[in-house]
Design a protein around this motif. Structure first.
Motif, PDB file in Angstrom:
ATOM      1  N   GLY A 228       0.807  -1.215   0.000  1.00 47.70           N
ATOM      2  CA  GLY A 228       0.000   0.000   0.000  1.00 47.70           C
ATOM      3  C   GLY A 228       0.837   1.260   0.000  1.00 47.70           C
ATOM      4  O   GLY A 228       2.009   1.244   0.332  1.00 47.70           O
ATOM      5  N   LYS A 229       0.208   2.367  -0.361  1.00 47.32           N
ATOM      6  CA  LYS A 229       0.881   3.660  -0.432  1.00 47.32           C
ATOM      7  C   LYS A 229       0.071   4.685   0.345  1.00 47.32           C
ATOM      8  O   LYS A 229      -1.135   4.820   0.154  1.00 47.32           O
ATOM      9  N   ALA A 230       0.735   5.415   1.252  1.00 51.00           N
ATOM     10  CA  ALA A 230       0.036   6.381   2.100  1.00 51.00           C
ATOM     11  C   ALA A 230      -0.353   7.634   1.341  1.00 51.00           C
ATOM     12  O   ALA A 230      -1.272   8.343   1.729  1.00 51.00           O
ATOM     13  N   GLY A 231       0.339   7.930   0.250  1.00 46.66           N
ATOM     14  CA  GLY A 231       0.080   9.150  -0.499  1.00 46.66           C
ATOM     15  C   GLY A 231       1.181  10.175  -0.277  1.00 46.66           C
ATOM     16  O   GLY A 231       1.667  10.357   0.846  1.00 46.66           O
ATOM     17  N   ASP A 232       1.600  10.859  -1.350  1.00 45.56           N
ATOM     18  CA  ASP A 232       2.628  11.895  -1.246  1.00 45.56           C
ATOM     19  C   ASP A 232       2.066  13.132  -0.549  1.00 45.56           C
ATOM     20  O   ASP A 232       0.929  13.532  -0.824  1.00 45.56           O
ATOM     21  N   PRO A 233       2.846  13.776   0.330  1.00 44.14           N
ATOM     22  CA  PRO A 233       2.392  15.036   0.934  1.00 44.14           C
ATOM     23  C   PRO A 233       2.246  16.113  -0.140  1.00 44.14           C
ATOM     24  O   PRO A 233       3.196  16.423  -0.849  1.00 44.14           O
ATOM     25  N   CYS A 234       1.059  16.677  -0.267  1.00 43.16           N
ATOM     26  CA  CYS A 234       0.808  17.798  -1.181  1.00 43.16           C
ATOM     27  C   CYS A 234       0.654  19.030  -0.302  1.00 43.16           C
ATOM     28  O   CYS A 234      -0.329  19.158   0.426  1.00 43.16           O
ATOM     29  N   PHE A 235       1.638  19.908  -0.323  1.00 40.05           N
ATOM     30  CA  PHE A 235       1.715  20.938   0.712  1.00 40.05           C
ATOM     31  C   PHE A 235       1.554  22.376   0.222  1.00 40.05           C
ATOM     32  O   PHE A 235       1.633  23.318   1.020  1.00 40.05           O
ATOM     33  N   GLY A 236       1.335  22.590  -1.072  1.00 35.19           N
ATOM     34  CA  GLY A 236       1.181  23.958  -1.548  1.00 35.19           C
ATOM     35  C   GLY A 236       0.825  24.000  -3.015  1.00 35.19           C
ATOM     36  O   GLY A 236       0.616  22.961  -3.656  1.00 35.19           O
ATOM     37  N   GLU A 237       0.749  25.215  -3.552  1.00 33.04           N
ATOM     38  CA  GLU A 237       0.421  25.378  -4.968  1.00 33.04           C
ATOM     39  C   GLU A 237       1.108  26.618  -5.534  1.00 33.04           C
ATOM     40  O   GLU A 237       1.433  27.561  -4.806  1.00 33.04           O
ATOM     41  N   VAL A 238       1.343  26.594  -6.835  1.00 34.06           N
ATOM     42  CA  VAL A 238       1.913  27.740  -7.541  1.00 34.06           C
ATOM     43  C   VAL A 238       0.796  28.764  -7.752  1.00 34.06           C
ATOM     44  O   VAL A 238      -0.189  28.475  -8.423  1.00 34.06           O
ATOM     45  N   VAL A 239       0.946  29.949  -7.168  1.00 37.02           N
ATOM     46  CA  VAL A 239      -0.082  30.988  -7.323  1.00 37.02           C
ATOM     47  C   VAL A 239       0.365  32.107  -8.256  1.00 37.02           C
ATOM     48  O   VAL A 239      -0.469  32.855  -8.772  1.00 37.02           O
ATOM     49  N   GLU A 240       1.667  32.237  -8.464  1.00 35.88           N
ATOM     50  CA  GLU A 240       2.196  33.194  -9.430  1.00 35.88           C
ATOM     51  C   GLU A 240       3.411  32.571 -10.116  1.00 35.88           C
ATOM     52  O   GLU A 240       4.208  31.891  -9.480  1.00 35.88           O
ATOM     53  N   GLY A 241       3.531  32.813 -11.419  1.00 32.28           N
ATOM     54  CA  GLY A 241       4.704  32.342 -12.142  1.00 32.28           C
ATOM     55  C   GLY A 241       4.539  30.996 -12.812  1.00 32.28           C
ATOM     56  O   GLY A 241       5.551  30.340 -13.126  1.00 32.28           O
ATOM     57  N   PHE A 242       3.296  30.567 -13.073  1.00 30.93           N
ATOM     58  CA  PHE A 242       3.169  29.299 -13.785  1.00 30.93           C
ATOM     59  C   PHE A 242       3.672  29.430 -15.224  1.00 30.93           C
ATOM     60  O   PHE A 242       4.057  28.440 -15.847  1.00 30.93           O
ATOM     61  N   ASP A 243       3.693  30.666 -15.738  1.00 30.06           N
ATOM     62  CA  ASP A 243       4.304  30.892 -17.048  1.00 30.06           C
ATOM     63  C   ASP A 243       5.801  30.609 -16.997  1.00 30.06           C
ATOM     64  O   ASP A 243       6.398  30.180 -18.000  1.00 30.06           O
ATOM     65  N   VAL A 244       6.417  30.819 -15.822  1.00 33.66           N
ATOM     66  CA  VAL A 244       7.839  30.492 -15.646  1.00 33.66           C
ATOM     67  C   VAL A 244       8.019  28.969 -15.673  1.00 33.66           C
ATOM     68  O   VAL A 244       8.990  28.457 -16.237  1.00 33.66           O
ATOM     69  N   ILE A 245       7.069  28.252 -15.057  1.00 36.65           N
ATOM     70  CA  ILE A 245       7.097  26.789 -15.107  1.00 36.65           C
ATOM     71  C   ILE A 245       7.063  26.323 -16.565  1.00 36.65           C
ATOM     72  O   ILE A 245       7.812  25.429 -16.968  1.00 36.65           O
ATOM     73  N   GLU A 246       6.187  26.940 -17.351  1.00 38.73           N
ATOM     74  CA  GLU A 246       6.092  26.574 -18.768  1.00 38.73           C
ATOM     75  C   GLU A 246       7.403  26.870 -19.497  1.00 38.73           C
ATOM     76  O   GLU A 246       7.831  26.106 -20.372  1.00 38.73           O
ATOM     77  N   LYS A 247       8.056  27.963 -19.130  1.00 45.27           N
ATOM     78  CA  LYS A 247       9.336  28.314 -19.748  1.00 45.27           C
ATOM     79  C   LYS A 247      10.415  27.293 -19.381  1.00 45.27           C
ATOM     80  O   LYS A 247      11.227  26.914 -20.227  1.00 45.27           O
ATOM     81  N   ILE A 248      10.403  26.856 -18.119  1.00 48.25           N
ATOM     82  CA  ILE A 248      11.379  25.854 -17.673  1.00 48.25           C
ATOM     83  C   ILE A 248      11.215  24.573 -18.479  1.00 48.25           C
ATOM     84  O   ILE A 248      12.201  23.945 -18.895  1.00 48.25           O
TER      85      ILE A 248
END
Length: 222
Positions: free
Chosen positions: A176-196
């Motif tokens: 079994g798998k407990a699940g990865d901790p999801c602890f936040g979100e990108v609120v600004e700069g997702f266009d930078v993610i796309e550039k990366i």
């Protein structure tokens, strides 16, 4: 002799807790503010001289105190500075305090993590997963098995793939798998993610390093 042995084990365990938590969790709201906490990353591309920024909003400290506190400490102590984006997969973009192109820089990053107990056993002492925060697009998580400090940004809805498995929910199967901790979100700069993403090669690796050159916890008025 038995008493001495138990004392020795207790001291080791106490040191391990101190190493991983760095300070009592109760002090976190005082040091970083009451939350929600925001973190800013400065990103340097190999083709430009100016840096670009990504802002993360972290989830509730009450829900995942150990995970949030650990990430805030990693940011505050500059562990990600001179780290890089490591790989691009169809579902995630992976980053961390690792440099696959500069051996000396990678050695220094690794030594710093070792000194503070983040390597090779991971940054988290235990895993935290909350169904309140699923792995949807733009969210940020730690891999359950690695336990940080390497993290990833979800590029698609990974709620099922990165959440707990049926075996774990149904009674603690070894598989079994407990699940990865999801602890936040990108609120600004997702266009930078796309550039990366544009700097990744066909095999999902990066031909030149895209570096994290600055990181800090934003104050409430920033």
């Amino acid at each position: 002799m038995t008493i001495h042995l138990f004392t020795y084990i207790a001291l080791i365990y106490h040191f391990r807790l101190r190493t991983l938590f760095r300070q009592p969790l109760s002090k976190t709201p005082t040091r970083y503010g009451p939350g929600p906490h925001h973190v800013e990353l400065a990103i340097h591309f190999p083709t430009t001289k100016t840096n670009e920024k990504i802002t993360l909003r972290l989830y509730s400290l009450d829900t995942m105190p150990h995970t949030i506190h650990t990430f805030l400490t990693l940011i505050d102590r500059q562990h990600y500075n001179r780290g890089s984006f490591l790989s691009l997969r169809p579902h995630v973009l992976v980053a961390g305090p690792v440099d696959m192109h500069d051996v000396e820089n990678n050695r220094q990053l690794e030594q710093k993590m070792k000194r503070e107990g983040y390597f090779p056993d991971g940054a988290l002492l235990f895993n935290e997963y909350s169904g309140e925060f699923p792995h949807v697009v733009r969210t940020v998580g730690f891999n359950e098995e690695m336990g940080g400090p390497v993290f990833y940004v979800n590029l698609v809805d990974n709620t099922v793939g990165h959440g707990p498995s049926d075996e774990h929910e149904g009674g603690g199967s070894v598989g079994g798998k407990a699940g990865d901790p999801c602890f936040g979100e990108v609120v600004e700069g997702f266009d930078v993610i796309e550039k990366i993403k544009g700097f990744a090669t066909a095999d999902g690796m990066f031909e030149g390093s895209v570096y994290i050159v600055g990181s800090h916890v934003l104050k409430t008025n920033e």
